[in-house]
Design a protein around this motif. Structure first.
Motif, PDB file in Angstrom:
ATOM      1  N   ALA A 133      44.281  33.195  47.903  1.00 44.76           N
ATOM      2  CA  ALA A 133      44.445  35.129  48.731  1.00 44.76           C
ATOM      3  C   ALA A 133      44.277  36.267  47.466  1.00 44.76           C
ATOM      4  O   ALA A 133      43.186  37.191  48.290  1.00 44.76           O
ATOM      5  CB  ALA A 133      46.015  35.620  49.190  1.00 44.76           C
ATOM      6  N   ALA A 134      43.769  35.684  46.284  1.00 42.16           N
ATOM      7  CA  ALA A 134      43.112  36.999  45.665  1.00 42.16           C
ATOM      8  C   ALA A 134      42.188  36.418  44.786  1.00 42.16           C
ATOM      9  O   ALA A 134      41.443  37.351  44.299  1.00 42.16           O
ATOM     10  CB  ALA A 134      44.551  36.756  43.928  1.00 42.16           C
ATOM     11  N   GLY A 135      41.470  35.447  46.045  1.00 39.72           N
ATOM     12  CA  GLY A 135      40.174  35.485  45.155  1.00 39.72           C
ATOM     13  C   GLY A 135      39.945  34.904  43.509  1.00 39.72           C
ATOM     14  O   GLY A 135      38.539  34.640  43.229  1.00 39.72           O
ATOM     15  N   VAL A 136      41.056  34.218  43.154  1.00 37.90           N
ATOM     16  CA  VAL A 136      41.014  33.005  41.293  1.00 37.90           C
ATOM     17  C   VAL A 136      41.133  31.787  41.765  1.00 37.90           C
ATOM     18  O   VAL A 136      41.884  31.583  42.822  1.00 37.90           O
ATOM     19  CB  VAL A 136      41.850  34.220  40.716  1.00 37.90           C
ATOM     20  CG1 VAL A 136      41.381  35.756  40.419  1.00 37.90           C
ATOM     21  CG2 VAL A 136      43.304  34.067  41.186  1.00 37.90           C
ATOM     22  N   ASP A 137      40.858  30.922  40.614  1.00 37.61           N
ATOM     23  CA  ASP A 137      41.259  29.982  40.683  1.00 37.61           C
ATOM     24  C   ASP A 137      42.636  29.202  39.410  1.00 37.61           C
ATOM     25  O   ASP A 137      42.301  28.382  40.319  1.00 37.61           O
ATOM     26  CB  ASP A 137      39.708  28.736  40.037  1.00 37.61           C
ATOM     27  CG  ASP A 137      38.322  29.254  41.149  1.00 37.61           C
ATOM     28  OD1 ASP A 137      38.028  28.521  42.435  1.00 37.61           O
ATOM     29  OD2 ASP A 137      37.639  29.828  40.133  1.00 37.61           O
ATOM     30  N   GLY A 138      42.782  30.077  38.861  1.00 41.97           N
ATOM     31  CA  GLY A 138      43.805  29.877  38.409  1.00 41.97           C
ATOM     32  C   GLY A 138      44.881  30.668  38.119  1.00 41.97           C
ATOM     33  O   GLY A 138      44.357  32.311  37.812  1.00 41.97           O
ATOM     34  N   PHE A 139      45.831  30.411  37.613  1.00 43.15           N
ATOM     35  CA  PHE A 139      46.611  31.658  36.281  1.00 43.15           C
ATOM     36  C   PHE A 139      47.429  30.922  35.106  1.00 43.15           C
ATOM     37  O   PHE A 139      48.085  29.909  35.518  1.00 43.15           O
ATOM     38  CB  PHE A 139      48.009  31.748  38.184  1.00 43.15           C
ATOM     39  CG  PHE A 139      48.465  33.668  37.425  1.00 43.15           C
ATOM     40  CD1 PHE A 139      47.921  34.379  37.265  1.00 43.15           C
ATOM     41  CD2 PHE A 139      50.086  33.244  37.191  1.00 43.15           C
ATOM     42  CE1 PHE A 139      48.476  35.902  36.859  1.00 43.15           C
ATOM     43  CE2 PHE A 139      50.275  34.649  37.096  1.00 43.15           C
ATOM     44  CZ  PHE A 139      49.691  35.719  36.650  1.00 43.15           C
ATOM     45  N   VAL A 140      47.304  31.639  34.791  1.00 41.16           N
ATOM     46  CA  VAL A 140      48.465  31.536  33.547  1.00 41.16           C
ATOM     47  C   VAL A 140      49.915  32.803  32.953  1.00 41.16           C
ATOM     48  O   VAL A 140      50.116  33.826  33.512  1.00 41.16           O
ATOM     49  CB  VAL A 140      47.473  32.813  32.027  1.00 41.16           C
ATOM     50  CG1 VAL A 140      48.278  32.827  31.405  1.00 41.16           C
ATOM     51  CG2 VAL A 140      46.402  32.002  32.352  1.00 41.16           C
ATOM     52  N   VAL A 141      50.964  31.426  33.141  1.00 41.27           N
ATOM     53  CA  VAL A 141      52.271  31.855  32.781  1.00 41.27           C
ATOM     54  C   VAL A 141      52.780  31.604  31.659  1.00 41.27           C
ATOM     55  O   VAL A 141      52.883  30.608  31.789  1.00 41.27           O
ATOM     56  CB  VAL A 141      53.193  30.709  34.278  1.00 41.27           C
ATOM     57  CG1 VAL A 141      54.296  31.463  34.107  1.00 41.27           C
ATOM     58  CG2 VAL A 141      52.112  30.964  35.545  1.00 41.27           C
ATOM     59  N   PRO A 142      53.015  32.864  30.114  1.00 42.01           N
ATOM     60  CA  PRO A 142      53.447  32.606  29.428  1.00 42.01           C
ATOM     61  C   PRO A 142      55.484  32.388  29.775  1.00 42.01           C
ATOM     62  O   PRO A 142      55.357  32.531  30.736  1.00 42.01           O
ATOM     63  CB  PRO A 142      53.165  33.714  28.911  1.00 42.01           C
ATOM     64  CG  PRO A 142      52.109  34.928  30.347  1.00 42.01           C
ATOM     65  CD  PRO A 142      52.054  34.293  30.844  1.00 42.01           C
ATOM     66  N   ARG A 143      56.250  32.011  28.613  1.00 48.05           N
ATOM     67  CA  ARG A 143      57.215  32.311  29.158  1.00 48.05           C
ATOM     68  C   ARG A 143      57.434  33.818  27.697  1.00 48.05           C
ATOM     69  O   ARG A 143      58.163  33.706  26.554  1.00 48.05           O
ATOM     70  CB  ARG A 143      57.880  30.955  28.147  1.00 48.05           C
ATOM     71  CG  ARG A 143      59.794  31.083  28.068  1.00 48.05           C
ATOM     72  CD  ARG A 143      60.455  32.582  27.112  1.00 48.05           C
ATOM     73  NE  ARG A 143      61.711  31.927  27.112  1.00 48.05           N
ATOM     74  CZ  ARG A 143      62.481  32.748  26.512  1.00 48.05           C
ATOM     75  NH1 ARG A 143      61.663  33.716  25.501  1.00 48.05           N
ATOM     76  NH2 ARG A 143      63.684  32.384  27.159  1.00 48.05           N
TER      77      ARG A 143
END
Length: 168
Positions: A27-37
Motif C-alpha cells: 500500500a505504501a509502494g515500498v518493498d521492505g521495512f526496517v524494524v529496529p529495537r
C-alpha cells in the motif's frame, strides 16, 4: 519506567503480523521495512509502545533489528541472543542472523534488487545506520526511503499507549 523481565514474546503470531506488514508495504509502494529495537530516544530501555521488534517477530532481547521484505525477513542479534532468538522467533518467518557475522547492510545488499525501495522510520534509526543501509541499497541498485509513518504502528491494533508519567 523500569525494566521488566516478564517474557511477552509471541513468535507464533509472527506469520499473521508479517503478512499484515507486507500488505502495508504494498500500500505504501515500498518493498521492505526496517524494524529496529529502539524508540525515538535511542535509549537502552524502551516503553511497551516502542517494542515493535518484539511485536512483529517475537524476539524480546534488549538489542536487535529486523528487515522485512516482500519475500523474506531476517532478525539480526548480537552474540548474547543467538540462543534466545532461535527459541522465540518462528524460523519459517524470520531467518535469525548474527549482527556482526552477517551484518544487516550486507544482507540488505544481497537481498534487494534493482529499483526496489527499503523504507524506515527516521525517528528510529541512527545517522550511522541510515548511512550504512543507504549505501547497501545503492550498491544493490535500490533506494532507502524515510516514511512519515511507522508501518508497524499502522497494523498494531492493541499497541500500548505512550507513557504519560511525570519525569523524575
Amino acid at each position: 519506567m523500569f525494566q521488566n523481565f516478564e517474557d511477552q514474546s509471541d513468535g507464533a503470531a509472527g506469520g499473521g503480523r508479517i503478512e499484515a506488514l507486507r500488505q502495508e508495504l504494498a500500500a505504501a509502494g515500498v518493498d521492505g521495512f526496517v524494524v529496529p529495537r529502539s524508540d525515538e530516544f535511542q535509549g537502552e530501555y524502551v516503553a511497551d509502545y516502542a517494542e515493535r521488534l518484539r511485536w512483529i517477530s517475537g524476539f524480546s532481547g534488549s538489542a536487535g533489528l529486523a528487515v522485512v521484505l516482500a519475500d523474506r525477513a531476517a532478525v539480526f542479534v548480537d552474540g548474547r541472543y543467538t540462543v534466545q532468538v532461535r527459541e522465540q522467533v518462528d524460523p519459517a518467518v524470520f531467518a535469525p542472523k548474527h549482527l556482526h557475522d552477517d551484518p544487516p547492510a550486507e544482507w540488505i545488499e544481497e537481498s534487494l534488487h534493482e529499483g526496489q525501495v527499503l523504507a524506515y522510520d527516521p525517528w528510529l534509526l541512527t545517522a550511522s545506520q541510515v548511512e550504512k543501509f543507504g549505501a547497501a541499497c545503492k550498491r544493490a541498485g535500490a533506494e532507502l526511503k524515510a516514511l512519515e509513518v511507522n508501518l508497524i504502528d499502522r497494523i498494531w491494533a492493541d499497541q500500548p499507549d505512550r507513557p504519560q508519567n511525570e519525569v523524575v
